[in-house]
Design a protein around this motif. Sequence first.
Motif, PDB file in Angstrom:
ATOM      1  N   LEU A  22       2.597  59.934 -28.601  1.00  0.00           N
ATOM      2  CA  LEU A  22       3.905  59.454 -28.174  1.00  0.00           C
ATOM      3  C   LEU A  22       5.010  60.293 -28.791  1.00  0.00           C
ATOM      4  N   ALA A  23       4.885  60.607 -30.072  1.00  0.00           N
ATOM      5  CA  ALA A  23       5.915  61.388 -30.750  1.00  0.00           C
ATOM      6  C   ALA A  23       6.007  62.791 -30.157  1.00  0.00           C
ATOM      7  N   THR A  24       4.872  63.350 -29.709  1.00  0.00           N
ATOM      8  CA  THR A  24       4.862  64.693 -29.163  1.00  0.00           C
ATOM      9  C   THR A  24       5.761  64.808 -27.937  1.00  0.00           C
ATOM     10  N   LEU A  25       5.893  63.727 -27.178  1.00  0.00           N
ATOM     11  CA  LEU A  25       6.708  63.771 -25.972  1.00  0.00           C
ATOM     12  C   LEU A  25       8.163  64.078 -26.267  1.00  0.00           C
TER      13      LEU A  25
ATOM     14  N   ALA B   1      17.134  43.171 -33.489  1.00  0.00           N
ATOM     15  CA  ALA B   1      17.533  44.572 -33.554  1.00  0.00           C
ATOM     16  C   ALA B   1      17.041  45.310 -32.311  1.00  0.00           C
ATOM     17  N   ALA B   2      17.707  46.414 -31.985  1.00  0.00           N
ATOM     18  CA  ALA B   2      17.382  47.159 -30.764  1.00  0.00           C
ATOM     19  C   ALA B   2      15.921  47.603 -30.725  1.00  0.00           C
ATOM     20  N   ALA B   3      15.343  47.946 -31.865  1.00  0.00           N
ATOM     21  CA  ALA B   3      13.952  48.398 -31.899  1.00  0.00           C
ATOM     22  C   ALA B   3      12.987  47.291 -31.496  1.00  0.00           C
ATOM     23  N   ILE B   4      13.401  46.023 -31.710  1.00  0.00           N
ATOM     24  CA  ILE B   4      12.556  44.872 -31.371  1.00  0.00           C
ATOM     25  C   ILE B   4      12.847  44.374 -29.967  1.00  0.00           C
ATOM     26  N   ALA B   5      14.103  44.467 -29.533  1.00  0.00           N
ATOM     27  CA  ALA B   5      14.553  43.886 -28.269  1.00  0.00           C
ATOM     28  C   ALA B   5      14.153  44.751 -27.081  1.00  0.00           C
ATOM     29  N   THR B   6      12.858  44.910 -26.885  1.00  0.00           N
ATOM     30  CA  THR B   6      12.298  45.738 -25.828  1.00  0.00           C
ATOM     31  C   THR B   6      10.974  45.124 -25.405  1.00  0.00           C
ATOM     32  N   ASP B   7      10.394  45.624 -24.307  1.00  0.00           N
ATOM     33  CA  ASP B   7       9.078  45.147 -23.910  1.00  0.00           C
ATOM     34  C   ASP B   7       7.960  46.016 -24.484  1.00  0.00           C
ATOM     35  N   ARG B   8       8.307  46.982 -25.311  1.00  0.00           N
ATOM     36  CA  ARG B   8       7.307  47.843 -25.944  1.00  0.00           C
ATOM     37  C   ARG B   8       6.765  47.199 -27.221  1.00  0.00           C
TER      38      ARG B   8
ATOM     39  N   LEU C 190       5.942  47.406 -30.883  1.00  0.00           N
ATOM     40  CA  LEU C 190       6.479  48.204 -31.974  1.00  0.00           C
ATOM     41  C   LEU C 190       5.414  48.546 -33.014  1.00  0.00           C
ATOM     42  N   ILE C 191       5.373  49.819 -33.412  1.00  0.00           N
ATOM     43  CA  ILE C 191       4.480  50.308 -34.463  1.00  0.00           C
ATOM     44  C   ILE C 191       5.322  51.048 -35.489  1.00  0.00           C
ATOM     45  N   LYS C 192       5.198  50.671 -36.761  1.00  0.00           N
ATOM     46  CA  LYS C 192       5.935  51.358 -37.830  1.00  0.00           C
ATOM     47  C   LYS C 192       4.918  52.042 -38.743  1.00  0.00           C
ATOM     48  N   GLN C 193       4.902  53.386 -38.684  1.00  0.00           N
ATOM     49  CA  GLN C 193       4.002  54.157 -39.535  1.00  0.00           C
ATOM     50  C   GLN C 193       4.493  54.161 -40.981  1.00  0.00           C
ATOM     51  N   ASP C 194       5.805  54.016 -41.168  1.00  0.00           N
ATOM     52  CA  ASP C 194       6.395  53.918 -42.499  1.00  0.00           C
ATOM     53  C   ASP C 194       7.724  53.191 -42.329  1.00  0.00           C
ATOM     54  N   PRO C 195       8.399  52.819 -43.418  1.00  0.00           N
ATOM     55  CA  PRO C 195       9.619  52.018 -43.291  1.00  0.00           C
ATOM     56  C   PRO C 195      10.730  52.675 -42.475  1.00  0.00           C
ATOM     57  N   LEU C 196      10.703  54.011 -42.327  1.00  0.00           N
ATOM     58  CA  LEU C 196      11.796  54.702 -41.655  1.00  0.00           C
ATOM     59  C   LEU C 196      11.488  55.112 -40.217  1.00  0.00           C
ATOM     60  N   SER C 197      10.245  54.987 -39.778  1.00  0.00           N
ATOM     61  CA  SER C 197       9.883  55.457 -38.438  1.00  0.00           C
ATOM     62  C   SER C 197       9.639  54.282 -37.500  1.00  0.00           C
ATOM     63  N   VAL C 198      10.012  54.482 -36.233  1.00  0.00           N
ATOM     64  CA  VAL C 198       9.801  53.476 -35.199  1.00  0.00           C
ATOM     65  C   VAL C 198       9.140  54.158 -34.007  1.00  0.00           C
TER      66      VAL C 198
ATOM     67  N   LEU D 279      19.388  28.337 -32.254  1.00  0.00           N
ATOM     68  CA  LEU D 279      19.618  29.774 -32.366  1.00  0.00           C
ATOM     69  C   LEU D 279      18.430  30.399 -33.088  1.00  0.00           C
ATOM     70  N   THR D 280      18.022  31.571 -32.637  1.00  0.00           N
ATOM     71  CA  THR D 280      16.890  32.269 -33.246  1.00  0.00           C
ATOM     72  C   THR D 280      17.272  33.718 -33.510  1.00  0.00           C
ATOM     73  N   ARG D 281      16.967  34.198 -34.707  1.00  0.00           N
ATOM     74  CA  ARG D 281      17.118  35.609 -35.028  1.00  0.00           C
ATOM     75  C   ARG D 281      15.744  36.154 -35.394  1.00  0.00           C
ATOM     76  N   ILE D 282      15.269  37.121 -34.623  1.00  0.00           N
ATOM     77  CA  ILE D 282      13.968  37.738 -34.896  1.00  0.00           C
ATOM     78  C   ILE D 282      14.185  38.919 -35.830  1.00  0.00           C
ATOM     79  N   ASP D 283      13.649  38.829 -37.026  1.00  0.00           N
ATOM     80  CA  ASP D 283      13.824  39.896 -38.019  1.00  0.00           C
ATOM     81  C   ASP D 283      12.672  40.892 -38.021  1.00  0.00           C
ATOM     82  N   ALA D 284      11.493  40.461 -37.631  1.00  0.00           N
ATOM     83  CA  ALA D 284      10.334  41.362 -37.597  1.00  0.00           C
ATOM     84  C   ALA D 284       9.400  40.909 -36.484  1.00  0.00           C
ATOM     85  N   PHE D 285       8.942  41.872 -35.699  1.00  0.00           N
ATOM     86  CA  PHE D 285       7.973  41.584 -34.645  1.00  0.00           C
ATOM     87  C   PHE D 285       7.287  42.896 -34.284  1.00  0.00           C
ATOM     88  N   GLY D 286       6.412  43.342 -35.158  1.00  0.00           N
ATOM     89  CA  GLY D 286       5.762  44.623 -34.946  1.00  0.00           C
ATOM     90  C   GLY D 286       4.558  44.802 -35.836  1.00  0.00           C
TER      91      GLY D 286
END
Length: 202
Positions: free
Chosen positions: A10-13, A60-67, A69-77, A124-131
Amino acid sequence: MTLTRRTFMLATLALPGCTALGVLNDAAAPRDTYALQPVSSAGQTRRSSRTLLVLEPSAAAAIATDRILIKQDPLSVTYLPDARWADTVPNMFQTVLIQSIASSGQIGFVGAQGAGPVPDAVLLTRIDAFGVDRQTDGSFVARVSFELTVLRDRDQRVLGTQRFATVLPVADDRADTIARSFQAALEALLPQALPWVAARVG
C-alpha cells in the motif's frame, strides 16, 4: 501474504515512480467488506418510556473512513489494501449503538437524528481509537476506545460522561480475523456501556 507486506504494498503506491493510473486501478479494485453486528445485553429487563437520540460519533480523520486502520508505529497511518468496512467507522458505530441499545429493551425508543419522537436524552460518542496496532514484538492488537456522553435534551445538561476501552490480540493478519477481533472488542465493551447509558437516560 503477511500484514507487514500488505502494508508495504500500500505504501509503495504513494511513491513518485508509481503512475496515477496504477493508483486509480488499485482504488477501483474490489475489497472484501465487513460489517460489525449489534451486541445483546442479556439479563437487562427494566424498561423505561424514555426516548434517546444517538448522534453520529465524532472521530479523527484517520478513523472516519471505511478503511481498516493499521498503525505500524505511533506516527504512521496505513490501511488494509484488500478489505474495508461496510460504512465509515462513525456511521457503522452509530448503527451498532442504536441497534444494541434498542435490543436491550431498557429504553422506550432509540433512534438517529430525524427519526422518532422528541428525545428525552441525547447520546454523544467520540471514537478515540479504532484500529490495529503493531507491537514491538511484531504481533498485532485491535484497539478500541470511545467516550460516551449523555445529555438531557431540554436543557443540554450533562448527565454523565464515561470512557470505554479495550485492547485484544489479533491471531493472524487475515482481514476476517481482524474484523472478528473488532467484533469481540465491541462484545466486551458494549455490555458495560449499555447499562451505563440506560441508567443516565432514566
